[in-house]
Design a protein around this motif. Structure first.
Motif, PDB file in Angstrom:
ATOM      1  N   ALA A   1       0.596  -1.119  -0.576  1.00  0.00           N
ATOM      2  CA  ALA A   1      -0.226  -0.227  -0.161  1.00  0.00           C
ATOM      3  C   ALA A   1       0.801   1.101   0.186  1.00  0.00           C
ATOM      4  O   ALA A   1       0.412   1.960  -0.861  1.00  0.00           O
ATOM      5  N   VAL A   2       2.227   0.785   0.907  1.00  0.00           N
ATOM      6  CA  VAL A   2       2.746   2.341   0.675  1.00  0.00           C
ATOM      7  C   VAL A   2       3.563   2.476  -0.330  1.00  0.00           C
ATOM      8  O   VAL A   2       3.484   3.843  -1.232  1.00  0.00           O
ATOM      9  N   CYS A   3       3.898   1.661  -1.152  1.00  0.00           N
ATOM     10  CA  CYS A   3       4.024   2.183  -2.573  1.00  0.00           C
ATOM     11  C   CYS A   3       3.527   2.015  -3.352  1.00  0.00           C
ATOM     12  O   CYS A   3       3.920   3.028  -4.742  1.00  0.00           O
ATOM     13  N   LEU A   4       2.643   2.044  -3.105  1.00  0.00           N
ATOM     14  CA  LEU A   4       1.555   2.188  -4.181  1.00  0.00           C
ATOM     15  C   LEU A   4       0.615   3.540  -3.892  1.00  0.00           C
ATOM     16  O   LEU A   4       0.602   4.464  -5.079  1.00  0.00           O
ATOM     17  N   ALA A   5       0.405   3.898  -2.669  1.00  0.00           N
ATOM     18  CA  ALA A   5       1.065   5.374  -2.843  1.00  0.00           C
ATOM     19  C   ALA A   5       1.941   6.369  -3.134  1.00  0.00           C
ATOM     20  O   ALA A   5       1.308   7.693  -3.803  1.00  0.00           O
ATOM     21  N   LYS A   6       2.681   6.229  -3.414  1.00  0.00           N
ATOM     22  CA  LYS A   6       4.173   6.699  -3.492  1.00  0.00           C
ATOM     23  C   LYS A   6       3.993   6.616  -5.272  1.00  0.00           C
ATOM     24  O   LYS A   6       4.592   7.816  -5.122  1.00  0.00           O
ATOM     25  N   ALA A   7       3.821   5.597  -5.612  1.00  0.00           N
ATOM     26  CA  ALA A   7       3.758   5.472  -7.369  1.00  0.00           C
ATOM     27  C   ALA A   7       2.307   6.343  -8.013  1.00  0.00           C
ATOM     28  O   ALA A   7       2.244   7.227  -8.835  1.00  0.00           O
ATOM     29  N   ILE A   8       1.074   6.154  -6.895  1.00  0.00           N
ATOM     30  CA  ILE A   8      -0.169   7.623  -7.464  1.00  0.00           C
ATOM     31  C   ILE A   8       0.798   8.797  -7.144  1.00  0.00           C
ATOM     32  O   ILE A   8       0.757   9.916  -8.291  1.00  0.00           O
ATOM     33  N   GLN A   9       1.378   8.973  -6.270  1.00  0.00           N
ATOM     34  CA  GLN A   9       2.095  10.024  -6.038  1.00  0.00           C
ATOM     35  C   GLN A   9       2.858  11.087  -7.424  1.00  0.00           C
ATOM     36  O   GLN A   9       2.851  11.646  -7.779  1.00  0.00           O
ATOM     37  N   GLN A  10       4.329   9.779  -7.285  1.00  0.00           N
ATOM     38  CA  GLN A  10       4.846  10.568  -8.149  1.00  0.00           C
ATOM     39  C   GLN A  10       4.406  10.446  -9.669  1.00  0.00           C
ATOM     40  O   GLN A  10       4.463  11.733 -10.503  1.00  0.00           O
ATOM     41  N   ALA A  11       3.646   9.290  -9.769  1.00  0.00           N
ATOM     42  CA  ALA A  11       2.736   9.709 -11.290  1.00  0.00           C
ATOM     43  C   ALA A  11       2.081  10.563 -11.535  1.00  0.00           C
ATOM     44  O   ALA A  11       1.571  12.022 -12.587  1.00  0.00           O
ATOM     45  N   LEU A  12       1.259  11.437 -10.310  1.00  0.00           N
ATOM     46  CA  LEU A  12       0.561  12.887 -10.928  1.00  0.00           C
ATOM     47  C   LEU A  12       1.456  13.880 -10.811  1.00  0.00           C
ATOM     48  O   LEU A  12       1.331  14.894 -11.219  1.00  0.00           O
ATOM     49  N   ILE A  13       2.770  13.331 -10.180  1.00  0.00           N
ATOM     50  CA  ILE A  13       3.693  14.977 -10.157  1.00  0.00           C
ATOM     51  C   ILE A  13       4.431  14.761 -11.813  1.00  0.00           C
ATOM     52  O   ILE A  13       4.496  15.835 -12.666  1.00  0.00           O
ATOM     53  N   ASP A  14       4.406  14.048 -12.158  1.00  0.00           N
ATOM     54  CA  ASP A  14       5.010  13.320 -14.029  1.00  0.00           C
ATOM     55  C   ASP A  14       3.883  14.208 -14.768  1.00  0.00           C
ATOM     56  O   ASP A  14       4.368  15.263 -15.394  1.00  0.00           O
ATOM     57  N   ARG A  15       2.708  13.599 -14.706  1.00  0.00           N
ATOM     58  CA  ARG A  15       1.655  14.369 -15.440  1.00  0.00           C
ATOM     59  C   ARG A  15       2.298  16.236 -15.206  1.00  0.00           C
ATOM     60  O   ARG A  15       1.501  16.447 -16.017  1.00  0.00           O
ATOM     61  N   ASN A  16       2.266  16.245 -14.230  1.00  0.00           N
ATOM     62  CA  ASN A  16       1.737  17.977 -13.594  1.00  0.00           C
ATOM     63  C   ASN A  16       2.758  18.774 -14.391  1.00  0.00           C
ATOM     64  O   ASN A  16       2.645  19.654 -14.454  1.00  0.00           O
ATOM     65  N   ASP A  17       3.898  17.912 -14.514  1.00  0.00           N
ATOM     66  CA  ASP A  17       5.225  18.736 -14.594  1.00  0.00           C
ATOM     67  C   ASP A  17       5.264  19.024 -16.098  1.00  0.00           C
ATOM     68  O   ASP A  17       6.245  19.198 -17.037  1.00  0.00           O
TER      69      ASP A  17
END
Length: 311
Positions: free
Chosen positions: A66-82
């Protein structure tokens, strides 16, 4: 009907553009999803990150998973936003980094724990000829602009709120013929080169994570159980929303210990999207409507031979 739009305004709307779908992999199956300006690349990046994790970290119902999932979602949204890209202005540009498996492996290595011990509608359809449709339509916020056509009975959207208003150099800055970015990610998964699964969801930035979690659970669960299972989401700011009462305490504790702020949501939260899917399962078609919002599954009980076989 007395509104501000005139016939010549509508005449300036460009002809709809047909785009090549974005391809990815889901295990041994091939996946096709919505390209830019939609959020299919976010879903593909999430799948690539997940498959790059060590096997013991891929179970999203465990604390570390679950921790890895949350971190992956956060990183993917950061990448999309950037990386905002307008395919109408720059059709030759592709987001190679978000789709790069080597980058996904880097993210997976970074997020793996160190061990010390809106209103949107989605429709998924399959027919007797083996055709499949995944269709997501959005009016942006709940009830859109909160105005409806008295003659035609539909709500007007307020999708102009998705444009950027502050930076003229931004790809999604409001300008003539501009197209705003979207969070939709309607997706079709092919098995043995035939449609096996049509899936999608409403839910703004929660759409790719919701689809991801259902896809991952389909490996071990029935379609109904995969859609019904509790979900999490991680915002750009690192706030994890979780259907907390349905998630084991050790999973929630691990998320907080990893530094995430926990937002405890109701058991079947409207906020967590509403995955609608149909799957070819041998001689059956299995449709599932998410209990988190309105929806229904209906249709014939048998699948034609043209659809993907079960495995």
């Amino acid at each position: 009907n007395g509104g501000i739009l005139r016939e010549d305004d509508l005449a300036q709307i460009p002809v709809p553009i047909e785009r090549e779908p974005l391809a990815g992999r889901f295990g041994r199956d091939q996946l096709f999803t919505m390209p830019l300006p939609a959020a299919g690349r976010t879903l593909v990046e999430l799948l690539n990150i997940h498959r790059s994790l060590p096997r013991e970290l891929r179970d999203i119902d465990t604390p570390d998973g679950a921790v890895c999932l949350a971190k992956a979602i956060q990183q993917a949204l950061i990448d999309r936003n950037d990386r905002p890209i307008d395919p109408n202005l720059y059709p030759q540009v592709t987001d190679k980094q978000m789709l790069d498996r080597r980058y996904a492996r880097e993210v997976a290595r970074r997020i793996a724990p160190i061990r010390t011990s809106g209103e949107t509608t989605h429709l998924s359809v399959m027919d007797a000829d083996g055709n499949a449709v995944a269709l997501t339509q959005s009016i942006e916020n709940v009830y859109g602009s909160c105005a409806a056509s008295p003659q035609l009975g539909f709500l007007y959207n307020n999708y102009m709120s998705a444009f950027n208003y502050t930076d003229p150099s931004h790809p999604y800055y409001l300008r003539p013929n501009a197209v705003p970015w979207a969070s939709v990610a309607p997706t079709i998964v092919f098995r043995h080169e035939r449609p096996w699964l049509a899936i999608g969801s409403p839910g703004s930035e929660r759409i790719p994570p919701a689809i991801l979690q259902v896809l991952l659970r389909l490996r071990e669960s029935s379609p109904l159980a995969a859609v019904d299972a509790p979900r999490i989401h991680c915002s750009l700011q690192g706030v994890v929303s979780a259907e907390a009462s349905r998630i084991p305490t050790d999973v929630l504790d691990a998320l907080e210990a990893a530094g995430f702020e926990l937002n405890r949501r109701e058991p079947y939260s409207f906020y967590m999207g509403c995955v609608q899917m149909v799957m070819a399962d041998g001689d059956r078609l299995v449709g599932v409507a998410d209990p988190r919002r309105d929806g229904a599954a209906a249709g014939p009980a048998s699948a034609p031979a043209k659809l993907a076989p079960a495995e």
